[in-house]
Design a protein around this motif. Sequence first.
Motif, PDB file in Angstrom:
ATOM      1  N   ASN A 155       0.812  -1.220   0.000  1.00  0.00           N
ATOM      2  CA  ASN A 155       0.000   0.000   0.000  1.00  0.00           C
ATOM      3  C   ASN A 155       0.847   1.273   0.000  1.00  0.00           C
ATOM      4  O   ASN A 155       0.372   2.328  -0.420  1.00  0.00           O
ATOM      5  N   LYS A 156       2.096   1.159   0.519  1.00  0.00           N
ATOM      6  CA  LYS A 156       2.996   2.312   0.547  1.00  0.00           C
ATOM      7  C   LYS A 156       4.357   1.919  -0.039  1.00  0.00           C
ATOM      8  O   LYS A 156       5.338   1.710   0.690  1.00  0.00           O
ATOM      9  N   PRO A 157       4.432   1.780  -1.363  1.00  0.00           N
ATOM     10  CA  PRO A 157       5.699   1.339  -1.981  1.00  0.00           C
ATOM     11  C   PRO A 157       6.838   2.341  -1.835  1.00  0.00           C
ATOM     12  O   PRO A 157       7.990   2.004  -2.080  1.00  0.00           O
ATOM     13  N   SER A 158       6.526   3.568  -1.426  1.00  0.00           N
ATOM     14  CA  SER A 158       7.567   4.586  -1.298  1.00  0.00           C
ATOM     15  C   SER A 158       8.321   4.496   0.028  1.00  0.00           C
ATOM     16  O   SER A 158       9.259   5.274   0.258  1.00  0.00           O
ATOM     17  N   LEU A 159       7.947   3.565   0.896  1.00  0.00           N
ATOM     18  CA  LEU A 159       8.618   3.434   2.185  1.00  0.00           C
ATOM     19  C   LEU A 159      10.090   3.062   1.998  1.00  0.00           C
ATOM     20  O   LEU A 159      10.434   2.237   1.148  1.00  0.00           O
ATOM     21  N   THR A 160      10.938   3.670   2.806  1.00  0.00           N
ATOM     22  CA  THR A 160      12.358   3.315   2.789  1.00  0.00           C
ATOM     23  C   THR A 160      12.571   2.036   3.607  1.00  0.00           C
ATOM     24  O   THR A 160      11.724   1.680   4.441  1.00  0.00           O
ATOM     25  N   PRO A 161      13.681   1.328   3.395  1.00  0.00           N
ATOM     26  CA  PRO A 161      13.948   0.117   4.183  1.00  0.00           C
ATOM     27  C   PRO A 161      13.939   0.349   5.683  1.00  0.00           C
ATOM     28  O   PRO A 161      13.469  -0.489   6.448  1.00  0.00           O
ATOM     29  N   LYS A 162      14.450   1.505   6.131  1.00  0.00           N
ATOM     30  CA  LYS A 162      14.453   1.797   7.565  1.00  0.00           C
ATOM     31  C   LYS A 162      13.034   1.946   8.096  1.00  0.00           C
ATOM     32  O   LYS A 162      12.725   1.528   9.218  1.00  0.00           O
ATOM     33  N   GLU A 163      12.162   2.565   7.295  1.00  0.00           N
ATOM     34  CA  GLU A 163      10.763   2.710   7.705  1.00  0.00           C
ATOM     35  C   GLU A 163      10.068   1.352   7.759  1.00  0.00           C
ATOM     36  O   GLU A 163       9.224   1.121   8.630  1.00  0.00           O
ATOM     37  N   VAL A 164      10.430   0.470   6.844  1.00  0.00           N
ATOM     38  CA  VAL A 164       9.882  -0.888   6.853  1.00  0.00           C
ATOM     39  C   VAL A 164      10.295  -1.612   8.129  1.00  0.00           C
ATOM     40  O   VAL A 164       9.488  -2.280   8.780  1.00  0.00           O
ATOM     41  N   ILE A 234      13.826 -10.457  14.023  1.00  0.00           N
ATOM     42  CA  ILE A 234      14.347 -11.296  12.937  1.00  0.00           C
ATOM     43  C   ILE A 234      13.451 -11.209  11.704  1.00  0.00           C
ATOM     44  O   ILE A 234      13.931 -11.056  10.574  1.00  0.00           O
ATOM     45  N   THR A 235      12.137 -11.288  11.895  1.00  0.00           N
ATOM     46  CA  THR A 235      11.217 -11.142  10.764  1.00  0.00           C
ATOM     47  C   THR A 235      11.332  -9.757  10.147  1.00  0.00           C
ATOM     48  O   THR A 235      11.363  -9.611   8.919  1.00  0.00           O
ATOM     49  N   SER A 236      11.408  -8.741  10.995  1.00  0.00           N
ATOM     50  CA  SER A 236      11.544  -7.369  10.494  1.00  0.00           C
ATOM     51  C   SER A 236      12.830  -7.214   9.687  1.00  0.00           C
ATOM     52  O   SER A 236      12.843  -6.532   8.651  1.00  0.00           O
ATOM     53  N   TYR A 237      13.903  -7.860  10.148  1.00  0.00           N
ATOM     54  CA  TYR A 237      15.171  -7.757   9.427  1.00  0.00           C
ATOM     55  C   TYR A 237      15.078  -8.414   8.050  1.00  0.00           C
ATOM     56  O   TYR A 237      15.573  -7.862   7.056  1.00  0.00           O
ATOM     57  N   PHE A 238      14.441  -9.586   7.977  1.00  0.00           N
ATOM     58  CA  PHE A 238      14.318 -10.267   6.687  1.00  0.00           C
ATOM     59  C   PHE A 238      13.501  -9.435   5.699  1.00  0.00           C
ATOM     60  O   PHE A 238      13.848  -9.329   4.515  1.00  0.00           O
ATOM     61  N   VAL A 239      12.405  -8.838   6.182  1.00  0.00           N
ATOM     62  CA  VAL A 239      11.597  -7.981   5.306  1.00  0.00           C
ATOM     63  C   VAL A 239      12.375  -6.728   4.932  1.00  0.00           C
ATOM     64  O   VAL A 239      12.360  -6.273   3.780  1.00  0.00           O
ATOM     65  N   ASN A 241      15.641  -6.441   4.770  1.00  0.00           N
ATOM     66  CA  ASN A 241      16.700  -6.830   3.836  1.00  0.00           C
ATOM     67  C   ASN A 241      16.153  -6.995   2.420  1.00  0.00           C
ATOM     68  O   ASN A 241      16.796  -6.602   1.446  1.00  0.00           O
ATOM     69  N   LYS A 242      14.963  -7.572   2.321  1.00  0.00           N
ATOM     70  CA  LYS A 242      14.348  -7.739   1.004  1.00  0.00           C
ATOM     71  C   LYS A 242      13.984  -6.394   0.391  1.00  0.00           C
ATOM     72  O   LYS A 242      14.182  -6.166  -0.809  1.00  0.00           O
ATOM     73  N   ALA A 243      13.461  -5.495   1.240  1.00  0.00           N
ATOM     74  CA  ALA A 243      13.137  -4.152   0.755  1.00  0.00           C
ATOM     75  C   ALA A 243      14.397  -3.395   0.338  1.00  0.00           C
ATOM     76  O   ALA A 243      14.390  -2.637  -0.637  1.00  0.00           O
ATOM     77  N   LEU A 244      15.480  -3.614   1.054  1.00  0.00           N
ATOM     78  CA  LEU A 244      16.755  -2.967   0.728  1.00  0.00           C
ATOM     79  C   LEU A 244      17.278  -3.439  -0.626  1.00  0.00           C
ATOM     80  O   LEU A 244      17.735  -2.630  -1.436  1.00  0.00           O
ATOM     81  N   LYS A 245      17.198  -4.740  -0.861  1.00  0.00           N
ATOM     82  CA  LYS A 245      17.634  -5.280  -2.149  1.00  0.00           C
ATOM     83  C   LYS A 245      16.759  -4.772  -3.289  1.00  0.00           C
ATOM     84  O   LYS A 245      17.247  -4.451  -4.373  1.00  0.00           O
ATOM     85  N   LYS A 246      15.442  -4.706  -3.022  1.00  0.00           N
ATOM     86  CA  LYS A 246      14.521  -4.206  -4.051  1.00  0.00           C
ATOM     87  C   LYS A 246      14.809  -2.755  -4.360  1.00  0.00           C
ATOM     88  O   LYS A 246      14.770  -2.325  -5.520  1.00  0.00           O
ATOM     89  N   SER A 247      15.109  -1.962  -3.317  1.00  0.00           N
ATOM     90  CA  SER A 247      15.433  -0.554  -3.507  1.00  0.00           C
ATOM     91  C   SER A 247      16.723  -0.394  -4.293  1.00  0.00           C
ATOM     92  O   SER A 247      16.823   0.464  -5.187  1.00  0.00           O
ATOM     93  N   ALA A 248      17.725  -1.236  -3.997  1.00  0.00           N
ATOM     94  CA  ALA A 248      19.002  -1.169  -4.706  1.00  0.00           C
ATOM     95  C   ALA A 248      18.838  -1.560  -6.175  1.00  0.00           C
ATOM     96  O   ALA A 248      19.437  -0.941  -7.074  1.00  0.00           O
TER      97      ALA A 248
END
Length: 253
Positions: A155-164, A234-239, A241-248
Amino acid sequence: MLFLLGAFIVLLLIVAGSRGFSLLFGLAINLISIVALLILIADGFNVLITTSIISLIILIVAIYMNVENANTANIAFKTSLLIVVIILLITIPLEFWASAQGMGVEDQEELEAFSLAAGVSFPQLAVAIIVVNSLGVISETSVAISSGLNEIILNKPSLTPKEVFADGFSVGNKILSTQTNTLLFNFFASTFPLFFLMNSLNYKFTDIINDKLLVAEILTMLICAMGVILTVPITSYFVYNKALKKSANSINK
């Protein structure tokens, strides 16, 4: 009992619809897995290895047969698997140190007519009980957090990895209270008869806190609660990390 089982199946099918059949199939597989675990341990198979294999099967069935989103299922499975390993590393030395495995003095009268040469390592059996007991709450918490985060990202694709990552803690904190309360209520429900027995026999406080059966239940509750708490970061980190890779990847494109 058969009436209650039939009522459970009917209610599940009414509420879940056609998906209820897959849920029932998953429950049947997990039930067979637990029975197989008991049989294999009784037949002399290594308790820890057998429990690890059966736990893996239970997690696969509980997560992948109940979660439609593949991304959510993968994150929940990785988290649950890692938490189970952490629980094993914590529980194995703790159980040997606490010496809370096996039967308590309250069981003496019932066991007088039986041989205690079971041929099973009771410390390892206590570890297996804690691991199996933790599978449900850990997988449920991980699925709830990862699915909630994926909905937020959708719903909010503009979120940064830190916000996620921050949103993961926000979602997790709301789930933690209900899960820890569930573990606490289960603890009191399972120890009610023991508390009544201790009260009738006028146990001293030192006797209560050193009682083998009570200590075993407390260890189970606390270790499962630790597993639930660790599930959040741990779950938050995995999500994250995935958001970080997608952003990169989006930046590189």
